[in-house]
Design an enzyme around this catalytic site. Structure first.
Site, PDB file in Angstrom:
ATOM      1  N   ILE A 144       0.848  -1.192   0.000  1.00  0.00           N
ATOM      2  CA  ILE A 144       0.000   0.000   0.000  1.00  0.00           C
ATOM      3  C   ILE A 144       0.883   1.241   0.000  1.00  0.00           C
ATOM      4  O   ILE A 144       2.013   1.216   0.484  1.00  0.00           O
ATOM      5  CB  ILE A 144      -0.946  -0.013   1.226  1.00  0.00           C
ATOM      6  CG1 ILE A 144      -1.936   1.157   1.182  1.00  0.00           C
ATOM      7  CG2 ILE A 144      -0.173  -0.037   2.534  1.00  0.00           C
ATOM      8  CD1 ILE A 144      -3.041   1.062   2.251  1.00  0.00           C
ATOM      9  N   CYS A 145       0.351   2.313  -0.584  1.00  0.00           N
ATOM     10  CA  CYS A 145       1.001   3.612  -0.522  1.00  0.00           C
ATOM     11  C   CYS A 145       2.400   3.556  -1.163  1.00  0.00           C
ATOM     12  O   CYS A 145       2.565   3.013  -2.249  1.00  0.00           O
ATOM     13  CB  CYS A 145       1.044   4.073   0.932  1.00  0.00           C
ATOM     14  SG  CYS A 145       1.521   5.781   1.213  1.00  0.00           S
ATOM     15  N   GLY A 146       3.401   4.084  -0.506  1.00  0.00           N
ATOM     16  CA  GLY A 146       4.737   4.173  -1.081  1.00  0.00           C
ATOM     17  C   GLY A 146       5.371   2.838  -1.386  1.00  0.00           C
ATOM     18  O   GLY A 146       6.278   2.756  -2.227  1.00  0.00           O
ATOM     19  N   THR A 180       4.143   0.561  -3.055  1.00  0.00           N
ATOM     20  CA  THR A 180       3.884   0.242  -4.465  1.00  0.00           C
ATOM     21  C   THR A 180       4.972   0.817  -5.358  1.00  0.00           C
ATOM     22  O   THR A 180       5.300   0.222  -6.389  1.00  0.00           O
ATOM     23  CB  THR A 180       2.509   0.774  -4.917  1.00  0.00           C
ATOM     24  OG1 THR A 180       2.464   2.201  -4.776  1.00  0.00           O
ATOM     25  CG2 THR A 180       1.383   0.161  -4.086  1.00  0.00           C
TER      26      THR A 180
END
Length: 220
Positions: free
Chosen positions: A105-107, A109
């Site tokens: 999730i978020c960074g 990725t």
């Protein structure tokens, strides 16, 4: 998937609110969370919470990966500012190669994009151009969605921890489809009628919604 251990990657400045919806449900359904750091030195989350890693990333051997249920990667500003978290993305490749799910999730990725793990899989993130800056080759597989599951890979944007958890809970079989939908409606939409479904009953009539709302505040 054969194991019941959730390997949660932890590092300084990790977004501690992002995995909570998933891990709180998983630990109530027979799974064990073990935190994984670059070392066993304590880390401090974005919320200022001190976490002592249970094991190091080097201890995630092929044998340990085979016994795992999931590798869970959260956001951190460190994904954007350097390569010191790259070992976690590389380890994610090992999980996927072994057929063990990875959720990012978020960074996180962005880290997977840099490692080439999103080139051939449907995925999402904060926005498409955030990942495009990595130079990856998977732009055509980007989905405008809260969370995306493609095989053993789950991805989500930074504002979607509940949708992220929904995909994880579904992938690991914690809830069958009807209850999974009810869980999401309860926690994402505050739909009181969904509480009865989670308790194994039919959805309540409209007049019972107030009572269900009061009960749902205590549901975990």
């Amino acid at each position: 998937m054969s194991g019941t251990t959730i390997h949660l990657a932890v590092y300084d400045d990790f977004a501690d609110w992002e995995p909570g919806y998933a891990t709180s449900q998983l630990t109530q359904h027979g799974f064990t969370v073990r935190t994984v750091g670059l070392t066993t030195d304590p880390v401090t989350t974005m919320g200022g919470i001190r976490v002592q890693p249970d094991l190091t990333i080097d201890e995630l051997t092929p044998e340990a990966i085979a016994d795992s249920a999931l590798l869970l990667l959260t956001g951190s500003t460190r994904w954007d500012t350097g390569d010191d978290l790259a070992p976690f993305a590389a380890k994610a490749g090992g999980f996927l190669a072994a057929g063990v799910p990875v959720a990012a999730i978020c960074g996180a990725t962005l880290g997977l994009a840099r490692a080439g793990l999103l080139d051939d899989r449907d995925h999402t993130s904060a926005v498409s151009f955030y990942l495009a800056a990595s130079g990856y080759q998977g732009g055509e597989r980007y989905q405008e969605a809260d969370a995306v599951t493609d095989g053993d890979l789950i991805t989500a944007g930074p504002t979607e921890p509940i949708a992220f958890a929904r995909e994880i809970l579904g992938k690991l079989g914690v809830y069958e489809e009807r209850k999974l939908d009810a869980w999401y409606r309860l926690f994402h939409d505050s739909d009181a009628s969904a509480y009865a479904v989670l308790q194994g009953a039919d959805e309540p009539a409209e007049g019972a919604a107030d009572a269900a709302t009061a009960d749902s505040r205590g549901t975990s």
